[in-house]
Design a protein around this motif. Structure first.
Motif, PDB file in Angstrom:
ATOM      1  N   LEU A 128       4.853   4.440  -1.302  1.00 49.22           N
ATOM      2  CA  LEU A 128       6.008   3.577  -1.014  1.00 49.22           C
ATOM      3  C   LEU A 128       7.284   4.318  -1.388  1.00 49.22           C
ATOM      4  O   LEU A 128       7.547   4.588  -2.558  1.00 49.22           O
ATOM      5  N   TYR A 129       8.085   4.656  -0.395  1.00 54.25           N
ATOM      6  CA  TYR A 129       9.353   5.358  -0.607  1.00 54.25           C
ATOM      7  C   TYR A 129      10.485   4.321  -0.538  1.00 54.25           C
ATOM      8  O   TYR A 129      10.940   3.951   0.549  1.00 54.25           O
ATOM      9  N   ARG A 130      10.911   3.864  -1.684  1.00 56.84           N
ATOM     10  CA  ARG A 130      11.929   2.802  -1.740  1.00 56.84           C
ATOM     11  C   ARG A 130      13.334   3.359  -1.513  1.00 56.84           C
ATOM     12  O   ARG A 130      13.727   4.339  -2.154  1.00 56.84           O
ATOM     13  N   THR A 131      14.086   2.722  -0.631  1.00 49.10           N
ATOM     14  CA  THR A 131      15.497   3.045  -0.414  1.00 49.10           C
ATOM     15  C   THR A 131      16.345   1.884  -0.916  1.00 49.10           C
ATOM     16  O   THR A 131      15.845   0.772  -1.103  1.00 49.10           O
ATOM     17  N   THR A 132      17.613   2.155  -1.126  1.00 48.21           N
ATOM     18  CA  THR A 132      18.507   1.093  -1.605  1.00 48.21           C
ATOM     19  C   THR A 132      19.020   0.211  -0.479  1.00 48.21           C
ATOM     20  O   THR A 132      19.465  -0.903  -0.719  1.00 48.21           O
ATOM     21  N   ASP A 133      18.979   0.715   0.762  1.00 46.02           N
ATOM     22  CA  ASP A 133      19.428  -0.078   1.900  1.00 46.02           C
ATOM     23  C   ASP A 133      18.773   0.468   3.165  1.00 46.02           C
ATOM     24  O   ASP A 133      17.852   1.286   3.102  1.00 46.02           O
ATOM     25  N   ASN A 134      19.268   0.038   4.316  1.00 46.17           N
ATOM     26  CA  ASN A 134      18.670   0.437   5.596  1.00 46.17           C
ATOM     27  C   ASN A 134      19.382   1.619   6.242  1.00 46.17           C
ATOM     28  O   ASN A 134      19.150   1.914   7.416  1.00 46.17           O
ATOM     29  N   GLN A 135      20.253   2.309   5.510  1.00 47.16           N
ATOM     30  CA  GLN A 135      21.091   3.343   6.090  1.00 47.16           C
ATOM     31  C   GLN A 135      20.505   4.735   5.874  1.00 47.16           C
ATOM     32  O   GLN A 135      19.512   4.927   5.168  1.00 47.16           O
ATOM     33  N   GLU A 136      21.140   5.731   6.495  1.00 44.10           N
ATOM     34  CA  GLU A 136      20.648   7.104   6.451  1.00 44.10           C
ATOM     35  C   GLU A 136      20.767   7.723   5.059  1.00 44.10           C
ATOM     36  O   GLU A 136      19.871   8.442   4.603  1.00 44.10           O
ATOM     37  N   ALA A 137      21.886   7.487   4.392  1.00 43.69           N
ATOM     38  CA  ALA A 137      22.160   8.172   3.127  1.00 43.69           C
ATOM     39  C   ALA A 137      21.105   7.871   2.066  1.00 43.69           C
ATOM     40  O   ALA A 137      20.657   8.767   1.335  1.00 43.69           O
ATOM     41  N   SER A 138      20.708   6.613   1.962  1.00 42.41           N
ATOM     42  CA  SER A 138      19.730   6.257   0.925  1.00 42.41           C
ATOM     43  C   SER A 138      18.371   6.884   1.222  1.00 42.41           C
ATOM     44  O   SER A 138      17.668   7.327   0.301  1.00 42.41           O
ATOM     45  N   ALA A 139      17.973   6.945   2.495  1.00 43.30           N
ATOM     46  CA  ALA A 139      16.699   7.577   2.855  1.00 43.30           C
ATOM     47  C   ALA A 139      16.758   9.087   2.631  1.00 43.30           C
ATOM     48  O   ALA A 139      15.766   9.705   2.224  1.00 43.30           O
ATOM     49  N   ALA A 140      17.927   9.683   2.901  1.00 46.98           N
ATOM     50  CA  ALA A 140      18.087  11.119   2.659  1.00 46.98           C
ATOM     51  C   ALA A 140      17.933  11.427   1.173  1.00 46.98           C
ATOM     52  O   ALA A 140      17.338  12.450   0.794  1.00 46.98           O
ATOM     53  N   ALA A 141      18.459  10.547   0.320  1.00 49.41           N
ATOM     54  CA  ALA A 141      18.328  10.752  -1.126  1.00 49.41           C
ATOM     55  C   ALA A 141      16.865  10.694  -1.558  1.00 49.41           C
ATOM     56  O   ALA A 141      16.424  11.474  -2.417  1.00 49.41           O
ATOM     57  N   VAL A 142      16.103   9.780  -0.961  1.00 55.51           N
ATOM     58  CA  VAL A 142      14.676   9.685  -1.277  1.00 55.51           C
ATOM     59  C   VAL A 142      13.963  10.961  -0.863  1.00 55.51           C
ATOM     60  O   VAL A 142      13.152  11.524  -1.619  1.00 55.51           O
ATOM     61  N   ALA A 143      14.246  11.444   0.346  1.00 54.74           N
ATOM     62  CA  ALA A 143      13.602  12.664   0.835  1.00 54.74           C
ATOM     63  C   ALA A 143      13.938  13.857  -0.051  1.00 54.74           C
ATOM     64  O   ALA A 143      13.071  14.683  -0.362  1.00 54.74           O
ATOM     65  N   GLN A 144      15.195  13.956  -0.474  1.00 57.41           N
ATOM     66  CA  GLN A 144      15.610  15.073  -1.316  1.00 57.41           C
ATOM     67  C   GLN A 144      14.873  15.054  -2.653  1.00 57.41           C
ATOM     68  O   GLN A 144      14.430  16.098  -3.154  1.00 57.41           O
ATOM     69  N   ALA A 145      14.707  13.875  -3.213  1.00 58.88           N
ATOM     70  CA  ALA A 145      14.004  13.759  -4.490  1.00 58.88           C
ATOM     71  C   ALA A 145      12.532  14.150  -4.339  1.00 58.88           C
ATOM     72  O   ALA A 145      11.946  14.762  -5.240  1.00 58.88           O
ATOM     73  N   LEU A 146      11.945  13.834  -3.205  1.00 62.44           N
ATOM     74  CA  LEU A 146      10.536  14.162  -2.984  1.00 62.44           C
ATOM     75  C   LEU A 146      10.322  15.666  -2.837  1.00 62.44           C
ATOM     76  O   LEU A 146       9.448  16.245  -3.483  1.00 62.44           O
ATOM     77  N   VAL A 147      11.130  16.307  -1.969  1.00 53.77           N
ATOM     78  CA  VAL A 147      10.892  17.730  -1.698  1.00 53.77           C
ATOM     79  C   VAL A 147      11.275  18.610  -2.882  1.00 53.77           C
ATOM     80  O   VAL A 147      10.733  19.710  -3.038  1.00 53.77           O
ATOM     81  N   THR A 148      12.208  18.165  -3.697  1.00 50.81           N
ATOM     82  CA  THR A 148      12.584  18.963  -4.873  1.00 50.81           C
ATOM     83  C   THR A 148      11.740  18.614  -6.090  1.00 50.81           C
ATOM     84  O   THR A 148      11.843  19.265  -7.127  1.00 50.81           O
ATOM     85  N   GLY A 149      10.917  17.566  -5.950  1.00 56.20           N
ATOM     86  CA  GLY A 149      10.050  17.172  -7.044  1.00 56.20           C
ATOM     87  C   GLY A 149       8.624  17.633  -6.811  1.00 56.20           C
ATOM     88  O   GLY A 149       8.345  18.813  -6.593  1.00 56.20           O
ATOM     89  N   SER A 150       7.714  16.673  -6.799  1.00 56.15           N
ATOM     90  CA  SER A 150       6.288  16.997  -6.656  1.00 56.15           C
ATOM     91  C   SER A 150       5.858  17.163  -5.209  1.00 56.15           C
ATOM     92  O   SER A 150       4.694  17.481  -4.950  1.00 56.15           O
ATOM     93  N   GLY A 151       6.787  16.918  -4.254  1.00 56.56           N
ATOM     94  CA  GLY A 151       6.420  17.039  -2.847  1.00 56.56           C
ATOM     95  C   GLY A 151       5.984  15.705  -2.261  1.00 56.56           C
ATOM     96  O   GLY A 151       5.842  14.706  -2.975  1.00 56.56           O
ATOM     97  N   LEU A 152       5.736  15.680  -0.945  1.00 57.49           N
ATOM     98  CA  LEU A 152       5.346  14.451  -0.267  1.00 57.49           C
ATOM     99  C   LEU A 152       3.847  14.220  -0.420  1.00 57.49           C
ATOM    100  O   LEU A 152       3.046  15.100  -0.086  1.00 57.49           O
ATOM    101  N   PRO A 153       3.458  13.048  -0.904  1.00 59.55           N
ATOM    102  CA  PRO A 153       2.026  12.746  -1.030  1.00 59.55           C
ATOM    103  C   PRO A 153       1.412  12.251   0.274  1.00 59.55           C
ATOM    104  O   PRO A 153       0.228  11.900   0.301  1.00 59.55           O
ATOM    105  N   THR A 154       2.216  12.173   1.345  1.00 61.08           N
ATOM    106  CA  THR A 154       1.730  11.647   2.621  1.00 61.08           C
ATOM    107  C   THR A 154       1.855  12.696   3.707  1.00 61.08           C
ATOM    108  O   THR A 154       2.588  13.677   3.573  1.00 61.08           O
TER     109      THR A 154
END
Length: 742
Positions: free
Chosen positions: A167-193
């Motif tokens: 579950l990749y939680r965003t703060t809203d339905n816009q691009e910026a919040s989803a981009a922040a989630v993606a950035q945290a994933l790729v710079t962290g442990s990577g995508l589990p999906t």
């Protein structure tokens, strides 16, 4: 009830009034009521200056506009709060909710088929071989919650147990919040999906953009499916697979239910509008044989090319399921295409130019998606091959005595396919060119409007002279009457419902409309019918920053193509607020400048009085027994001391305020010398006045006097006052008189 009325005023309360979601819902509403002559008042309940990535869960204010004159209300998502819903219900106004649920009122709810669309997306990814499928979105909106629940249920139905990290939680339905989630994933442990279903297209686009920027390949490293079928998804690379919830059909269904409620029919419960899965490159769908992208529902086993052609058309025409003009529907369009192919296969007759022109026009009316032609070409070629096969097998032969040869009919089918393709290209191209022209006009209008408002004064702002030259529909500006300057947005619901607006300008030209300028009215009665025009009337808050000036009402069309939810009228209202803020600041600065100038004048006067008093005191200290006088040169007034009055034989209460009390008593033989000495002082003489002359006292005595005077200047260097002393030197020798004078 209102069942006796033939035409109604339909209110739409929406967070914003444009864009691919809100705009398309509103377009469906307007399209449905237009044939019956009902009017639509679309009220934007969110401020006009929201930041690009900002979209609060709830409106910061209330939506009391027009509530006093609506026959029914459609509330879209989080447009209003519970208190407003309760107030609408208490007034007896029928309500239909779109993608929002509440226990406060008993109202029908219309939503797209979130469950069916999400299930189709998840199952499609499973068919591609994915088992680790994530969900991207903000679980703060009813639609998104439904999509997430369907995602979980579909995985479970296929024996897949989702893990919490999927579950990749965003703060809203816009691009910026989803981009922040993606950035945290790729710079962290990577995508589990290996694949992700996004709650909205904008979430999916922001998510995909970061993944690609970080070097991941889509769909190889991560397949992505969005939800909304926005135009933005067709412009990104790889193009976004998405679920089309047919937002305009949601609007059509909502207003149909509302009209039924207005007529007194019992309507309740949840009502679904169908959704369609649109497959594109981001989910991994490529036709290896044709080398072309397929779009629409996957072809069923054993389906014909003709059926597949219809599936692609249904997915690529925005108006495929819409209520358009008579004959301008997908089934009529399909019958027209089929008719020309059958004529070629059976009779060897290619279509006429009139038939092809009609096909091009009907293609345009169906509102093809930007990539419609690309998807229709391979499907149409498959139809061509299917008809050619029928000719070869003798399946299309007619009962005419001498039918054309099979070869002639096969050639006619090939020519017909080419002619139809040209007609479809013309229809799709006309739509794209019209859209391009509309965008160019919008950009030009916005530029001119911005410049006009930046240079407009208060009168021009209120007269609406800044409106684009091409705008012909009525527009009205109304400002709050409870404050001269910008009103703070922090107004509670109860107070907002009782506020009044003053109509300060309108472009409506009727006598009733012009008579309303300058009138005050409760917010619940705005805009009045005389200022509304026909069709859709948009009511947008004139807000910017912390300022809330009033409302802008504009009649016009709905923009359903914009990627952003922001509409041009939203932009206009924000710029009007900026211009009014600027005017208010300029007016305040002018007032401050005037106040400062007045204060400076008072200060200069005080300084001058102080200087005068100092000079006067100095002279008095020099000659305590001499008569002093003070001449205000600007006013002509002279102050004579009691000693001066006594010296010339005048009583204390004698009215003497002019310089003539002195100069008029000078001996005739000495008058010219006195006048020259005074003139020199006024002209800026470097030395003080020091003059001995004869003077005739009030009792007729002739006496010798010594006059000393000094001139005081103001801050500008102008001679403002002359202060002097008079001393009786009668009987003194000339040498002694000069010594006393010194």
């Amino acid at each position: 009830m209102l069942s006796g009325k033939r035409r109604y005023v339909i209110g739409v309360l929406s967070p914003v009034v444009g864009g691919y979601y809100f705009g398309r819902v509103l377009a469906g509403i307007a399209r449905t009521v237009r044939p019956e002559g009902h009017r639509v008042v679309a009220v934007q309940t969110y401020p006009a200056d929201l930041e690009r990535a900002q979209f609060p869960d709830r409106p910061p204010g209330t939506a009391a506009v027009s509530l006093g004159r609506l026959d029914g209300v459609i509330v879209i998502t989080s447009a209003v709060d519970e208190a407003t819903l309760l107030r609408i219900e208490a007034d007896g106004t029928p309500v239909v909710l779109v993608s929002e649920r509440t226990t406060s009122i008993d109202a029908p709810v219309v939503t797209p088929d979130n469950e069916g669309g999400t299930r189709a997306a998840v199952e499609h990814l499973i068919a591609h071989g994915h088992r680790e499928i994530g969900f991207l979105g903000s679980l703060r909106q009813a639609d998104i919650v439904e999509r997430h629940a369907a995602y979980l249920a579909t995985l479970a139905a296929h024996g897949i147990t989702p893990r919490p990290e999927w579950l990749y939680r965003t703060t809203d339905n816009q691009e910026a919040s989803a981009a922040a989630v993606a950035q945290a994933l790729v710079t962290g442990s990577g995508l589990p999906t290996t694949a992700t279903v996004a709650a909205t297209d904008r979430n999916a686009i922001g998510f995909s953009r970061v993944l690609r920027a970080e070097g991941l390949s889509l769909p190889r490293d991560q397949a992505v499916v969005g939800f909304d079928h926005s135009e933005a998804g067709s412009r990104v690379r790889p193009r976004l697979a998405t679920v089309d919830p047919h937002h305009d059909q949601v609007g059509e269904l909502a207003v149909s239910l509302l009209l039924a409620r207005i007529r007194g029919e019992r309507v309740a419960g949840q009502h679904l509008s169908r959704s369609t899965l649109v497959t594109r490159e981001s989910c991994g769908c490529l036709d290896a044989r044709a080398g072309a992208l397929l779009e629409g529902l996957p072809a069923q086993e054993g389906s014909t090319a003709w059926r597949r052609f219809g599936e692609v058309a249904r997915a690529t025409f925005d108006g495929a399921e819409a209520r358009l003009a008579t004959g301008a529907d997908l089934e009529s369009w399909m019958r027209g295409v089929q008719r020309v192919f059958r004529g070629a296969a059976a009779l060897g007759q290619p279509p006429t130019q009139a038939t092809l022109a009609s096909l091009a026009e009907s293609t345009r009316v169906l509102r093809p998606h930007p990539e419609a032609l690309e998807q229709l070409i391979p499907a149409l070629r498959a139809v061509e091959e299917e008809f050619r096969e029928q000719v070869r097998n003798g399946q299309t032969a007619t009962g005419t005595p001498r039918p054309p040869s099979r070869a002639a009919r096969a050639r006619a089918v090939t020519r017909t396919a080419t002619d139809v393709l040209v007609a479809l290209s013309a229809g799709c191209t006309q739509t794209l060119l019209a859209r391009s022209g509309q965008l160019e006009r919008t950009i030009t209008d916005q530029y001119e409007l911005d410049l006009d408002l930046l240079h407009a004064d208060g009168r021009a702002i209120r007269a609406l002279t800044w409106l684009p030259r091409g705008h012909r529909s009525p527009a009205t500006l109304a400002l709050w009457t409870d404050a001269e300057g910008p009103v703070d947005r922090a107004v509670d619901d109860a107070a907002a419902g009782t506020r009044t607006l003053e109509i300060v300008g309108t472009t409506a030209t009727s006598r009733q409309a012009t008579a309303l300028v300058g009138k005050h009215m409760p917010v619940g009665r705005f805009p009045p019918p005389a200022l509304s025009g026909d069709g859709v009337v948009f009511v947008v808050p004139v807000t910017f920053g912390q300022s809330d000036w009033g409302m802008l009402a504009i009649a016009g069309g709905v923009d359903t193509r914009a990627t952003s939810s922001r509409d041009k009228y939203d932009h206009w209202a924000a710029m009007v607020a900026v211009a009014l803020d600027r005017e208010d600041r300029l007016t305040s600065l002018r007032r401050q400048r005037a106040a400062l100038a007045e204060a400076a004048d008072r200060e200069r006067a005080l300084v001058l009085d102080l200087r005068t008093e100092v000079e006067r005191s100095a002279l008095v200290q020099d000659v305590a027994l001499e008569g002093t006088w003070d001449w205000d040169i600007a006013s002509g007034q002279v102050f004579y001391s009691r000693t001066w009055r006594a010296l010339v034989g005048l009583p204390d209460d004698a009215p003497c305020t002019g310089i003539e009390e002195w100069t008029g008593r000078v001996h005739p033989d000495d008058v010219r010398a006195v006048q020259i000495a005074i003139a020199r002082q006024l002209a800026g003489a470097a030395h003080p006045l020091d003059l001995e002359h004869r003077l005739v006292a009030a009792d007729g005595r002739e006496m010798w006097v010594r006059c000393r005077a000094t001139t005081v200047t103001d801050d500008a260097g102008v001679r403002a006052r002359m202060i002097g002393v008079l001393m009786d030197v009668t009987g003194m020798p000339a040498r002694e008189r000069r010594g006393v004078a010194r």
